[in-house]
Design an enzyme around this catalytic site. Structure first.
Site, PDB file in Angstrom:
ATOM      1  N   ASP A 241      -4.033 -10.960  -4.194  1.00  0.00           N
ATOM      2  CA  ASP A 241      -3.619  -9.899  -5.411  1.00  0.00           C
ATOM      3  C   ASP A 241      -4.928  -9.547  -6.223  1.00  0.00           C
ATOM      4  OD1 ASP A 241      -3.794 -11.888  -6.950  1.00  0.00           O
ATOM      5  OD2 ASP A 241      -1.619 -12.335  -6.913  1.00  0.00           O
TER       6      ASP A 241
ATOM      7  N   ASP B 258      -9.290 -15.133   8.396  1.00  0.00           N
ATOM      8  CA  ASP B 258      -8.802 -16.385   8.261  1.00  0.00           C
ATOM      9  C   ASP B 258      -9.470 -17.396   7.488  1.00  0.00           C
ATOM     10  OD1 ASP B 258      -7.871 -19.100   8.918  1.00  0.00           O
ATOM     11  OD2 ASP B 258      -8.972 -19.193  10.903  1.00  0.00           O
TER      12      ASP B 258
ATOM     13  N   ASP C 152      -5.615 -20.343  -3.331  1.00  0.00           N
ATOM     14  CA  ASP C 152      -4.633 -19.484  -4.072  1.00  0.00           C
ATOM     15  C   ASP C 152      -3.721 -19.066  -3.051  1.00  0.00           C
ATOM     16  OD1 ASP C 152      -2.954 -17.711  -5.469  1.00  0.00           O
ATOM     17  OD2 ASP C 152      -4.672 -16.523  -6.142  1.00  0.00           O
TER      18      ASP C 152
END
Lengths: 282, 282
Positions: free
Chosen positions: B86, B139, B157
């Site tokens: 985000d 990844d 996160d």
């Protein structure tokens, strides 16, 4: 068929837990009462649709509302609890050897009766007839008005500011609290969530800080309550929690409270400081 | 007709908020994605049914996961963010003048794309093309394995330890983290709720403290997440948050973080200490 209890934490937010059993559903003169066996929080008390306490997380609320004011005061002898009908705050208060008498005044005798029956671990001090504890059913506001210069610590363990708890959030109530306290006395009240109930907290803060020389707010993690971020407002005549140093040993174990928490609970995030002190450049 | 989004916070606990609009509902290669306009929390991102972030409370999570490790390190130049699609952790990290480069690696490009579109205030640093920030889709585990002795601070996160986040909670992952950090580096990871996810936290703690000389846990109030009590686990090679003293001025305003929080976040209630250190007479 699965059963659930739901609290409407706000007009737009619901917390719902599955229950294995509804042990009591009825009402008193003052409120609707449910005692439910929930799968998430263990046994729960629900008043007027609001989750009040649960066997799983009650230690956090009760230790926070009792031990923080009681350890701030160097010698708390006379303690008054207004509300607190489940007995949890009283259970914690009587553990302090310095405390000589605890008077608990809850308006709803039915809550006291049901707590003794369904929440023996919370109602422990009431059930055991602890000699320090006097339990009264009645109007805490009226009761307190008759006292002057008498209590060391007053704990206002009330429900939300609607229904029977409404009168416990007024300017007049805080004036009576001030009068009932000794010259070095202090009081604490549960005052909802700084994340969700900001105007309420600001109003209380304005009243308390108009009357008491020292006004502070502290927070605690309470999973059962809206947002999980709960606060308590304290008015104190002499002792400032920001200046606290240990004044005696704690001789009983606790599950939430410790001497670090006594200090860190008063450390506020910036958005909470803004609520209380106004927004300034930080 | 009213619309709602619900997170099953546990098999027995639901949090439900009314929404005025579902802005996006679809899926990526990795997960189901909903962007909803909620009446309680503002716009929300929901991944595989789990509330990830909201416009109303995201500052708490992002300031907690970024500023606490970054201010612990006296000179954080190279920062790696694993996950964080985000953009909120990156937005906070680039605010530190000491930080020279932030690499963010999230496995799900769709989350990055939708965040830029629907959460411009959170995705700010990505949208503005902040020169310190490099965003990679890929990844994070593989990416980090190639680094050695390179990062000052690593921020994990991640989402919950099911689905795409699963590999970020393993012993091997923490070994790679250790290797990727400089000799005075440190990392932090969001590690769920100490009230609700105790075995997970104990497993992480066992792994991290086997690898890092200093392992600490800190908490933060996050209304959107289960119980509202959230924790972060930190592994550090040299700097101990319990010994922290301010090492530089903070030149930007914050809404949750402050220098008191940097310390008090590490003060743990007794039941959390018990989780980590075992129950002892206190």
């Amino acid at each position: 068929m699965k059963e659930f209890v739901t609290e409407h934490q706000s007009p737009y937010l619901d917390l719902t837990t599955e229950v294995s059993d509804i042990l009591y559903k009825g009402n008193s003169e003052y409120q609707d009462i449910i005692v439910a066996e929930s799968r998430e929080f263990g046994r729960m008390l629900v008043l007027d649709g609001v989750f009040q306490t649960s066997v799983k997380d009650e230690f956090i609320y009760h230790e926070s509302i009792a031990h923080i004011p009681l350890f701030l005061h160097p010698s708390p002898k006379n303690v008054l609890i207004i509300g607190g009908g489940d007995g949890g705050a009283a259970r914690e208060a009587v553990r302090h050897p310095e405390v000589e008498q605890v008077t608990m005044v809850d308006i709803d005798g039915k809550v006291i009766e049901l707590s003794k029956r369904y929440f023996p671990s919370i109602a422990k001090a009431m059930l055991e007839g602890n000699p320090k504890l006097t339990v009264r059913v009645g109007d805490g506001i009226g009761f307190m008005k008759e006292a002057a210069d008498f209590y060391d610590v007053i704990i206002v363990d009330c429900s939300d500011p609607v229904g029977p708890g409404e009168g416990l959030f007024t300017y007049d109530f805080y004036k009576s609290t001030y009068k009932a306290l000794k010259k070095d006395g202090l009081f604490v009240q549960q005052t909802e969530s700084p994340f969700m109930h900001q105007p309420l907290i600001q109003n209380i803060w304005a009243s308390v800080s108009d009357i008491f020389p020292i006004t502070r707010l502290y927070t605690s993690f309470i999973p059962l309550y809206p947002s999980g971020m709960h606060c308590f407002t304290m008015g104190s005549k002499q002792y400032d929690p920001l200046q606290w140093t240990p004044n005696r040993n704690r001789i009983f174990p606790t599950r939430y409270y410790n001497e670090g928490i006594q200090r860190s609970a008063f450390v506020l995030p910036n958005f909470v400081k803004d609520l209380l002190y106004g927004e300034k450049e930080r």
